[in-house]
Structure formats: structure tokens, C-alpha cells
Design a protein around this motif. Sequence first.
Motif, PDB file in Angstrom:
ATOM      1  N   UNK A 112       0.829  -1.309   0.086  1.00  0.00           N
ATOM      2  CA  UNK A 112       0.112   0.111  -0.111  1.00  0.00           C
ATOM      3  C   UNK A 112       0.767   1.152  -0.171  1.00  0.00           C
ATOM      4  N   UNK A 113       0.385   2.129  -0.459  1.00  0.00           N
ATOM      5  CA  UNK A 113       1.036   3.758  -0.394  1.00  0.00           C
ATOM      6  C   UNK A 113      -0.010   4.632  -0.556  1.00  0.00           C
ATOM      7  N   UNK A 114       0.286   5.666   0.275  1.00  0.00           N
ATOM      8  CA  UNK A 114      -0.488   6.766   0.125  1.00  0.00           C
ATOM      9  C   UNK A 114      -0.450   7.780  -1.155  1.00  0.00           C
ATOM     10  N   UNK A 115      -1.712   8.327  -1.569  1.00  0.00           N
ATOM     11  CA  UNK A 115      -1.708   8.916  -3.032  1.00  0.00           C
ATOM     12  C   UNK A 115      -2.469   9.973  -2.841  1.00  0.00           C
ATOM     13  N   UNK A 116      -2.413  11.050  -3.494  1.00  0.00           N
ATOM     14  CA  UNK A 116      -2.972  12.081  -3.847  1.00  0.00           C
ATOM     15  C   UNK A 116      -2.990  12.893  -5.024  1.00  0.00           C
ATOM     16  N   UNK A 117      -4.347  13.542  -5.353  1.00  0.00           N
ATOM     17  CA  UNK A 117      -4.370  13.861  -6.594  1.00  0.00           C
ATOM     18  C   UNK A 117      -5.698  14.539  -7.058  1.00  0.00           C
ATOM     19  N   UNK A 118      -6.300  14.325  -8.024  1.00  0.00           N
ATOM     20  CA  UNK A 118      -7.627  14.969  -8.423  1.00  0.00           C
ATOM     21  C   UNK A 118      -8.357  14.410  -9.524  1.00  0.00           C
ATOM     22  N   UNK A 119      -9.644  14.555  -9.546  1.00  0.00           N
ATOM     23  CA  UNK A 119     -10.440  13.998 -10.573  1.00  0.00           C
ATOM     24  C   UNK A 119     -10.992  15.075 -11.177  1.00  0.00           C
ATOM     25  N   UNK A 120     -11.251  14.806 -12.702  1.00  0.00           N
ATOM     26  CA  UNK A 120     -11.827  15.956 -13.441  1.00  0.00           C
ATOM     27  C   UNK A 120     -12.100  15.320 -14.784  1.00  0.00           C
ATOM     28  N   UNK A 121     -13.563  14.679 -14.709  1.00  0.00           N
ATOM     29  CA  UNK A 121     -14.076  13.945 -15.703  1.00  0.00           C
ATOM     30  C   UNK A 121     -15.494  14.102 -15.821  1.00  0.00           C
ATOM     31  N   UNK A 122     -16.088  13.863 -17.294  1.00  0.00           N
ATOM     32  CA  UNK A 122     -17.470  13.970 -17.550  1.00  0.00           C
ATOM     33  C   UNK A 122     -18.182  12.564 -17.338  1.00  0.00           C
ATOM     34  N   UNK A 123     -17.220  11.460 -17.640  1.00  0.00           N
ATOM     35  CA  UNK A 123     -17.816  10.345 -17.531  1.00  0.00           C
ATOM     36  C   UNK A 123     -17.956   9.374 -16.076  1.00  0.00           C
ATOM     37  N   UNK A 124     -19.323   8.771 -16.319  1.00  0.00           N
ATOM     38  CA  UNK A 124     -19.515   7.942 -14.850  1.00  0.00           C
ATOM     39  C   UNK A 124     -19.216   6.412 -15.192  1.00  0.00           C
ATOM     40  N   UNK A 125     -18.450   5.688 -14.952  1.00  0.00           N
ATOM     41  CA  UNK A 125     -18.421   4.347 -15.142  1.00  0.00           C
ATOM     42  C   UNK A 125     -18.733   3.338 -14.339  1.00  0.00           C
ATOM     43  N   UNK A 126     -19.429   2.423 -14.956  1.00  0.00           N
ATOM     44  CA  UNK A 126     -20.319   1.345 -14.246  1.00  0.00           C
ATOM     45  C   UNK A 126     -19.212  -0.218 -14.376  1.00  0.00           C
TER      46      UNK A 126
END
Length: 530
Positions: free
Chosen positions: A424-438
Motif C-alpha cells: 500500500x502507498x499513500x496517494x494524492x491527486x484530483x479527478x476531472x471527468x465527465x464520464x460515469x463508469x459502471x
Amino acid sequence: MQYKKNHKSTNKHQDSTPAQVLMVQGTTSDAGKTTLVAGLCRLFARRGVKVAPFKPQNMALNSAVTIEGGEIGRAQALQAIACGLPLQTDFNPILLKPSSDTGAQIIVQGKALDQMEAKTFFGLQGGGANEKTGYRVKAMSAVLESFTRLSASYETIFVEGAGSPAEINLREGDIANMGFAEEVDCPVIIIADIDKGGVFAHLVGTLALLSESEQARVKGFVINRFRGDISLLQPGLDWLEAYTNKPVLGVLPYLHDLHLDAEDTIVPPLKAASEGKEHRHKLKVLVFIFPRMSNHTDFDPLRLNPQIEFHYVSMQTQSQSTSLQLPAADLIILPGSKNVRADLAFMRQQGWDIGLAKHLRYGGKVLGICGGFQMLGLLIDDPTGVEGEAGETEGLGYLSLVTELKPNKVLRQVSGQLSLLDEQAQVKGYEIHCGISRILNTQQQPVTLEVDDELLNDGILSSDGQVLGTYLHGLFDSPEACSLLLKWAGLNQATAVDINGIREEQLNRFADQLAQNLDIAQIESILARR
């Protein structure tokens, strides 16, 4: 002392603006506006000035997510970091993200407008001159609203223009360059890149194409990226000052290995990263360049890592595309995209899908980020035409997910944990998207994110462990997570690059160069005259 204009303005905004303001415009795109503003922000912030960046209108596919869940250009994110500030939508109130050669998504104060909202907001119903006027009035209103808030909160604001102020065809609806400067009555300096050639023609020509009042507010020039003996340039500088009656405020040297976030230009890999005695031990990474590729700064930590042989794969000619052989690689990355279905079609046209299949047959790893993640699934459905013509496209089929594009974007800064190889590793970032994935089948989801006090799973790892997809941008910015990803890709003793530390070092390095090579006292005087 109030700076006097040569024309009578009907706008009263300048009379109530407490902040000192200076706008940096350029003779061309990529002249150095972003970097100069970032350097000035860092230099003044180090002196204890409460300083902020501003760009009225930006056009870019590289963007960042603010603390309030809005979207701004990458340039203003860099400049905010230079100021030591969290990201705010007011730093870049209008952002245009091209989705085709003729269309763009319009983002106003961090919020993306769909097509109907844009028509209503800007009054784009009649076309022609009415369209230009409607856009300028509404967009300028949003720009001034954001600028007023910043002006009330900060002592100094450095404003970045866009492209060139001498684009005659764009003058009528301009809010990005002199149109803004005239509205708020701020002084301007113009920067030119001598490395492009013809620097004096660029500066004199730009000035000549401005109106009389616009010429009057230009307070000086900066020449960027000079190499060689400054004494050989001095006669030209003397002539320029005499001809224009405006000072050259500084000549900035060409700085080798200056690593700062690029907004539009895809920076080529470093030679040091692909040459040397340890060449055979490097991890080989390929990144596809799509026509609407977004957020390519995701890969700066890889491009700068001496353990990695990094390559971009760009468009082939028509004759080459039928027999394309991708370079040998350990990891192939599908990046983000502003038009996922069109870029997927482009990928197939280039034959990259065939190369990708071969890469996987030989045991290589594949990573898809955001739009690239959607491409790796089974289907991408755009029923309302969010990114272009409505319709659906079959995905590459490596991950069991179906994506539907929706007008409302997911925009958020996130942190969490990456789980791979029983580590395991700590991660940090951001999301920027139009799609919703199922997700259709139960599969390993390697990323756990903390969102509004809830734990959410993100991404998919294929059952054979070769294909990984995630919505998380900035995945390689966290050194611990980057090391784990490189280990998954085949680099057993990976040492990640601390891109945040590098950014800080480079901002300070550039600010030191400004202090040495710019007439800072004269810039302070220009600010004080406003």
C-alpha cells in the motif's frame, strides 16, 4: 498616483481597485508569459507581499481542480503555488477547453457550461456580431467580478495575457489582453522570446498594431531566453528603446533544464533520461499523444526520472500507420482526453490498438488515466453529445466497465491509498471527468479515496495484473505511490522523483534570475503609478 489613460472610459471599476496591478502580455504564444508571472509572484511573495495571479481568459486542455471543486488552467495553478496560495477559481474565471477544431467547452468561474447553458449565458442565439458582443459582455462581467474579489483581498496582482494582443481579428471581442487592460486601467509589459528569432520585429510589430491608448499603457519590454554575450545584443536594445521610447526592463537568460509545469506545450523527454551507461536497466515508458490529450503534466515525474527511458508516441503519416511498430516498452500509458471517442478513433487509425495488443501479449503493462481509463473499457456512450456528436463507441475491451458521458463534471481534490503487489502507498491527486463508469464484474479496485468522509473505490486492475485504469490525475506526484507503480511496471528498485520539491526549487531558481536580470525597482514603480 492614478495611471492616466488616453481615452475616456465608461467603466468605473478602476476607481475602486485597491490592489496594484501589472499585466504581462506576449508577442506570441509561448513567449514566456506564464513563467514570468509565476516568477514575479514568487519573487514578490518572498518579499512578504500579499500577491495573487490572474488570467482573464485561458484556452488550454491542461487544467487543475481548485479547493472549491472548480476548474482553472494549469498556468494559474503554477502561479498560485508560486504565491503560496490554494487554488481558486477567481484566478482564471474563463477557461476554454477545445474539444474539436471548431468547438470548445466553456468554463465560467470553475463551472463547465453545457451547450444550452452557454447559449443562454452568453446570448449566442443570433450569430455574427451579436454572438461576439454577447460573449464579450457576459464573459467580461464574470472576469471583472472575479478580479474585483481578488483586488479587495490582495496587495498586488500579476495578470497574464493570452496569445498576442496584436491579433486584429480577435480585437472586437477581446477580454484576454488589451480589452481587459483597458477595462481595469492597468499598465502592461510585453515579453518576447528571442529564441524564436526576429525579437525586435516581434516587439515593434506588436506595438505598432495596438491602438494609441493601448500603446500608451505599455510600460516596457522583457526579452526572454537569451543565449550568448549580452554586449552583442546591446545595440539592438538601445535602438529599441530609442525607437519606441519605452524601456527594456530586462533580458532573461536561456535557462537549461528549467522544469516548470507546461500548460500547452508537451515538453520532450530529457536526453539524460534515455542515454547513459545504465540504459539497459531503465524502465521503458511510452505515452500516446492524442489530438485532444489533456493533463500531460501527469507524466512530468516520469519524464524527469533518470531511471526511466521515456517516450511520447505521436501521429504517424498515412503510409506509416498501416505498418506501425511501437517501440519496445515495459509500460504504455493512455492519457486523459477532452474528446475520448474521437481520440480513441484516432488511436485506432494510427494502429496503436494493434501495437497495444502485441505489447500485452509479450507481458507488458498498460495504464489508462481518466479518458485513457474509459478507452480501456467495453463501451463509451455519449447520448447527449457532451464531447461532440452524440453516439457510442466500442472500447478496447481490456477492463470490464461501461462509461456514459454526462454534462456535469466530477471535479474534486482527493487523497487515499493505492494497493498493488500486496503493498500500500499513500496517494494524492484530483479527478476531472465527465464520464460515469459502471463496473460490470467484480474486479480488483486498487485505489481507495477519501471523499466527503466516505471511502470510495476507484479504478480497475485486470485479473492478470497487466492493465490498470484510474480516474486519478497526479498519480505519479506522490513519491510513495509512484515508486509502487514503477515497481508494478517492472522497476524493482524504483526511486520516485519528488515533483513538488522540484517545482519549488525551480520557482525559486527562476525568481532569483528575475531579481538578477530584471529592473525590479522600475517594475515596482510601474505598479505604484497605477
